[in-house]
Design a protein around this motif. Structure first.
Motif, PDB file in Angstrom:
ATOM      1  N   UNK A 152      -0.776  -2.048 -10.465  1.00 15.10           N
ATOM      2  CA  UNK A 152      -0.910  -1.120  -9.981  1.00 15.10           C
ATOM      3  C   UNK A 152      -2.582  -0.278 -10.085  1.00 15.10           C
ATOM      4  N   UNK A 153      -3.239  -0.868  -8.614  1.00 14.98           N
ATOM      5  CA  UNK A 153      -4.381  -0.249  -8.273  1.00 14.98           C
ATOM      6  C   UNK A 153      -4.620   0.807  -7.592  1.00 14.98           C
ATOM      7  N   UNK A 154      -5.221   1.231  -8.414  1.00 13.60           N
ATOM      8  CA  UNK A 154      -5.963   2.938  -8.024  1.00 13.60           C
ATOM      9  C   UNK A 154      -7.195   2.461  -6.956  1.00 13.60           C
ATOM     10  N   UNK A 155      -7.488   2.960  -5.382  1.00 10.99           N
ATOM     11  CA  UNK A 155      -8.220   3.103  -4.539  1.00 10.99           C
ATOM     12  C   UNK A 155      -9.194   4.277  -5.333  1.00 10.99           C
ATOM     13  N   UNK A 161       5.702  -5.970  -6.380  1.00 13.80           N
ATOM     14  CA  UNK A 161       5.346  -6.173  -8.026  1.00 13.80           C
ATOM     15  C   UNK A 161       4.059  -5.066  -8.022  1.00 13.80           C
ATOM     16  N   UNK A 162       3.485  -5.529  -7.183  1.00 13.00           N
ATOM     17  CA  UNK A 162       1.913  -4.653  -7.370  1.00 13.00           C
ATOM     18  C   UNK A 162       1.685  -3.512  -6.359  1.00 13.00           C
ATOM     19  N   UNK A 163       1.207  -2.678  -7.127  1.00 18.02           N
ATOM     20  CA  UNK A 163       1.319  -0.920  -5.520  1.00 18.02           C
ATOM     21  C   UNK A 163      -0.349  -1.113  -5.820  1.00 18.02           C
ATOM     22  N   UNK A 164      -1.361  -0.676  -4.122  1.00 22.82           N
ATOM     23  CA  UNK A 164      -2.265   0.033  -4.180  1.00 22.82           C
ATOM     24  C   UNK A 164      -1.850   1.261  -3.880  1.00 22.82           C
ATOM     25  N   UNK A 165      -2.596   2.043  -5.230  1.00 26.50           N
ATOM     26  CA  UNK A 165      -2.103   3.307  -4.280  1.00 26.50           C
ATOM     27  C   UNK A 165      -3.762   4.480  -4.168  1.00 26.50           C
ATOM     28  N   UNK A 222       0.662  -1.222  -0.115  1.00 20.66           N
ATOM     29  CA  UNK A 222      -0.073  -0.009   0.528  1.00 20.66           C
ATOM     30  C   UNK A 222       0.826   0.911  -0.339  1.00 20.66           C
ATOM     31  N   UNK A 223       0.459   2.201  -1.206  1.00 20.59           N
ATOM     32  CA  UNK A 223       1.514   3.390  -1.484  1.00 20.59           C
ATOM     33  C   UNK A 223       0.359   4.348  -0.604  1.00 20.59           C
ATOM     34  N   UNK A 224       0.782   4.885   0.663  1.00 22.21           N
ATOM     35  CA  UNK A 224      -0.030   6.267   0.282  1.00 22.21           C
ATOM     36  C   UNK A 224       0.581   7.442   0.319  1.00 22.21           C
ATOM     37  N   UNK A 249     -13.789  -2.632  -1.435  1.00 21.64           N
ATOM     38  CA  UNK A 249     -13.214  -4.338  -2.468  1.00 21.64           C
ATOM     39  C   UNK A 249     -11.570  -4.150  -2.192  1.00 21.64           C
ATOM     40  N   UNK A 250     -10.679  -3.393  -1.693  1.00 25.57           N
ATOM     41  CA  UNK A 250      -9.599  -3.712  -1.112  1.00 25.57           C
ATOM     42  C   UNK A 250      -8.824  -5.130  -1.028  1.00 25.57           C
TER      43      UNK A 250
END
Length: 184
Positions: A131-134, A104-108, A12-14, A179-180
């Protein structure tokens, strides 16, 4: 499906949820609450939480404007990436932090949609990350006085086009906070 070898993990990238960035942002309280929920979910699943913090002339290091909002508290062991450009990868150690964690996978999530969020999701995608954008966990301030659309339109447009982003070996997605899931 990242193009980065041996990087099966998610983080998770904040980004930039700082007092001076979100104090008058669209839907500030709801977005911050969603980000807090994401942080709690990530921590509960053992997923790394990476904090990104911007500094420049308006966000002087150590100032109240520069500090993260009080609702979001970084744990000492969670990486903090200092940046001074829109793209969180540019001239920072973010790539090294992610590589060390096998990510390798980011949730932003974070701010601002039309600047640092957009720059970072594109920067990550071109570097090979999934990349998943919330979609309900990013925001921006009103820039309509400079000709930008209303903030809610900027957010909606970013969510719309990101879900159709495409490139070989990578995925882009938009998900709601609810849903995340950080559990595989």
């Amino acid at each position: 499906m990242t193009t980065l070898p041996d990087r099966p993990n998610t983080a998770l990238i904040v980004i930039d949820v700082q007092n001076g960035v979100v104090d008058e942002a669209y839907g500030r309280d709801a977005v911050v609450a969603n980000i807090r929920s994401l942080v709690d979910k990530a921590r509960g699943a053992g997923t790394p939480v990476i904090w990104v913090q911007h500094s420049d002339e308006e966000l002087q290091k150590g100032s109240e404007a520069w500090k993260y909002v009080p609702e979001l508290v970084r744990r000492q062991e969670e990486p903090l990436v200092a940046k001074s450009y829109g793209d969180s990868f540019e001239a920072t150690d973010l790539e090294e932090v992610l590589a060390k964690a096998g990510v390798g996978r980011l949730v932003v999530a974070g701010a601002e949609t039309d600047a640092c969020i957009r720059s970072t999701i594109h920067g990550a995608f071109t570097r090979g990350y999934d990349v998943t954008l919330v979609g309900d966990a990013h925001t921006a301030g009103d820039k309509s006085q400079w000709g930008a659309p209303p903030t809610e339109a900027v957010i909606a447009h970013t969510n719309l086009y990101w879900q159709f982003q495409d490139a070989p070996g990578r995925t882009a997605a938009v998900a709601t906070t609810e849903d995340v899931s950080f559990i595989s």
